[in-house]
Enzyme design. Sequence first.
Site, PDB file in Angstrom:
ATOM      1  N   HIS A  13       1.322  -1.072   0.374  1.00  0.00           N
ATOM      2  CA  HIS A  13       0.144  -0.619  -0.204  1.00  0.00           C
ATOM      3  C   HIS A  13       0.596   1.244   0.262  1.00  0.00           C
ATOM      4  CE1 HIS A  13      -3.476   2.196   1.590  1.00  0.00           C
ATOM      5  NE2 HIS A  13      -2.979   2.715   1.369  1.00  0.00           N
ATOM      6  N   HIS A  71       1.721   4.936  -1.973  1.00  0.00           N
ATOM      7  CA  HIS A  71       1.373   6.060  -3.016  1.00  0.00           C
ATOM      8  C   HIS A  71       1.886   7.120  -3.339  1.00  0.00           C
ATOM      9  CE1 HIS A  71      -2.561   6.437  -1.229  1.00  0.00           C
ATOM     10  NE2 HIS A  71      -2.186   5.918   0.385  1.00  0.00           N
ATOM     11  N   LEU A  72       2.332   6.698  -4.656  1.00  0.00           N
ATOM     12  CA  LEU A  72       3.708   7.791  -5.306  1.00  0.00           C
ATOM     13  C   LEU A  72       3.288   9.569  -5.957  1.00  0.00           C
ATOM     14  CD1 LEU A  72       5.247   4.553  -7.441  1.00  0.00           C
ATOM     15  CD2 LEU A  72       5.630   5.699  -4.495  1.00  0.00           C
ATOM     16  N   ASN A  87      -5.382   7.070  -6.027  1.00  0.00           N
ATOM     17  CA  ASN A  87      -6.360   8.376  -5.226  1.00  0.00           C
ATOM     18  C   ASN A  87      -5.510   9.718  -6.293  1.00  0.00           C
ATOM     19  OD1 ASN A  87      -3.916   8.168  -4.086  1.00  0.00           O
ATOM     20  ND2 ASN A  87      -5.753   9.046  -2.513  1.00  0.00           N
ATOM     21  N   LYS A 129      -9.687  -0.442  -6.011  1.00  0.00           N
ATOM     22  CA  LYS A 129      -9.782   0.258  -4.153  1.00  0.00           C
ATOM     23  C   LYS A 129     -10.793   0.802  -4.275  1.00  0.00           C
ATOM     24  CE  LYS A 129      -7.244   1.712  -0.841  1.00  0.00           C
ATOM     25  NZ  LYS A 129      -6.877   2.763  -0.034  1.00  0.00           N
ATOM     26  N   HIS A 178     -10.343   1.211   2.031  1.00  0.00           N
ATOM     27  CA  HIS A 178      -9.989   2.504   3.128  1.00  0.00           C
ATOM     28  C   HIS A 178     -10.989   2.360   3.940  1.00  0.00           C
ATOM     29  CE1 HIS A 178      -8.805   5.926   4.789  1.00  0.00           C
ATOM     30  NE2 HIS A 178      -9.975   6.373   4.580  1.00  0.00           N
ATOM     31  N   HIS A 185      -4.384  -0.289   6.420  1.00  0.00           N
ATOM     32  CA  HIS A 185      -4.214   0.708   7.155  1.00  0.00           C
ATOM     33  C   HIS A 185      -4.680   0.160   7.985  1.00  0.00           C
ATOM     34  CE1 HIS A 185      -7.006   2.750   5.316  1.00  0.00           C
ATOM     35  NE2 HIS A 185      -6.105   3.434   4.549  1.00  0.00           N
ATOM     36  N   ASP A 224       1.340   2.646   3.467  1.00  0.00           N
ATOM     37  CA  ASP A 224       0.509   3.805   3.387  1.00  0.00           C
ATOM     38  C   ASP A 224       1.611   5.202   3.631  1.00  0.00           C
ATOM     39  OD1 ASP A 224      -1.626   5.361   2.828  1.00  0.00           O
ATOM     40  OD2 ASP A 224      -2.175   5.950   4.993  1.00  0.00           O
ATOM     41  N   ALA A 276      -3.654  14.682   5.229  1.00  0.00           N
ATOM     42  CA  ALA A 276      -3.688  13.279   5.656  1.00  0.00           C
ATOM     43  C   ALA A 276      -2.609  12.787   5.482  1.00  0.00           C
ATOM     44  CB  ALA A 276      -5.283  12.763   6.264  1.00  0.00           C
TER      45      ALA A 276
HETATM   46  N1  LIG Z   1      -3.439   8.018   4.695  1.00  0.00           N
HETATM   47  C1  LIG Z   1      -3.388   8.919   4.348  1.00  0.00           C
HETATM   48  O1  LIG Z   1      -3.426   9.645   5.602  1.00  0.00           O
HETATM   49  N2  LIG Z   1      -3.724   9.640   3.358  1.00  0.00           N
HETATM   50  C2  LIG Z   1      -3.597   9.464   1.935  1.00  0.00           C
HETATM   51  C3  LIG Z   1      -4.593   8.593   1.566  1.00  0.00           C
HETATM   52  C4  LIG Z   1      -5.430   6.855   2.502  1.00  0.00           C
HETATM   53  O2  LIG Z   1      -4.609   6.096   2.479  1.00  0.00           O
HETATM   54  O3  LIG Z   1      -6.150   7.041   2.696  1.00  0.00           O
HETATM   55  C5  LIG Z   1      -3.151   9.848   1.126  1.00  0.00           C
HETATM   56  O4  LIG Z   1      -3.449  10.002  -0.402  1.00  0.00           O
HETATM   57  O5  LIG Z   1      -2.727  11.022   1.141  1.00  0.00           O
HETATM   58 ZN   LIG Z   2      -3.059   5.419   1.460  1.00  0.00          ZN
HETATM   59 ZN   LIG Z   3      -7.290   4.859   3.359  1.00  0.00          ZN
END
Ligand SMILES: NC(=O)N[C@@H](CC(=O)O)C(=O)O
Ligand SMILES: [Zn+2]
Ligand SMILES: [Zn+2]
Length: 350
Positions: free
Chosen positions: A21, A23-24, A49, A106, A143, A181, A254, A270
């Site tokens: 998991h 985010h790039l 996302n 997702k 999520h 997560h 994450d 976040a």
């Molecule tokens: N975990 C987070 O707080 N943020 C993630 C989104 C997610 O994984 O819910 C994001 O894309 O910034």
């Molecule tokens: Zn995430």
């Molecule tokens: Zn998430």
Amino acid sequence: MTSNTSNTVTTLTITRPDDWHVHLRDGEQLKDTVRDISRYMGRAIIMPNLVPPATSTETALAYRERIMAEEPQGNFEPLMVLYLTDKTTAEEIKKAKATGKIFAAKLYPAGATTNSDSGVTSVKNIYPVLKAMQEVGMLLLVHGEVTDSSIDIFDREKVFLETILGDVVADFPELKIVLEHITTKDAVEFVMAAPKYVAATITAHHLLYNRNHMLAGGIRPHYYCLPILKRNIHQQALMAAATSGNEKFFLGTDSAPHYKDKKEAACGCAGAYTAHASIELYAEAFEEAGALDKLEGFASHFGPDFYGLARNTDTITLERSPWQVPASYTLGDSEVVPIKAESTIDWQVK
Ligand SMILES: NC(=O)N[C@@H](CC(=O)O)C(=O)O
Ligand SMILES: [Zn+2]
Ligand SMILES: [Zn+2]
């Protein structure tokens, strides 16, 4: 796992890990995020996302190409994910699966987290899609938080399990589901009690921290992520699950970068950045629990096993060699403040 056997372990060799998991992001940020993820992770599940989100086979594959262009050696494999909306079709799932490059879809409840506005407004809307996923063997990543504003933010994960996920598990008994997560004792118990097709990822920051780290003695926005850090009894339950050797729990960082000024703001984003030191941070958590011998299963075995993929065949070696994390890293044309900024991390990958 091999390690030296003196009282304190100073080196630790494990099968190359994967991140299930991450985010790039996209555009100018990609070169920085891909550099960090590909330092030693073999593969990673890439969250879709984006703005706009990767909702179709074409957009997911085009995103994959942009990632690969940043890592031309091809030592790192991005595993793509489709972003589910109310409008996703069963045909799209079949098409995505047939590419061999899209491994999961997702579920973001609409409005639950960063860039989730196009997410699913009611899980019933995607029942035909979930049926197709179950048929073709595409994983559902979740999520797991309700979005109802009347539900306290610290209870949103628990209420999601009770009111939504329990039904999905019962209605699709052969759909592989990863609860992403997880942050609560309730989620640990839910996953342990669920059938074998239900698993969970756990982040390093939810193992290392609880809400006191974020809120006591001043508000620290770089610890703010979703689902939000909970009280320490939940942190302890996550630690117990991650270090238990139970194959339903595996590594998903994450790691979710946001620009420094978007975090240090009146309404901060976040997400926590951990990809600068992901396995090192997990090593710190596992060592704290006296369970370094359990790190390899969690980081390198249980993820591919659950996804039905081969484990990596080479290894990485962690050394006890404390280093100072910088105050920030370059991210695109700005900067990101990582977890443990300006503090020491005991472990380093050779
Ligand atoms: N975990 C987070 O707080 N943020 C993630 C989104 C997610 O994984 O819910 C994001 O894309 O910034
Ligand atoms: Zn995430
Ligand atoms: Zn998430």
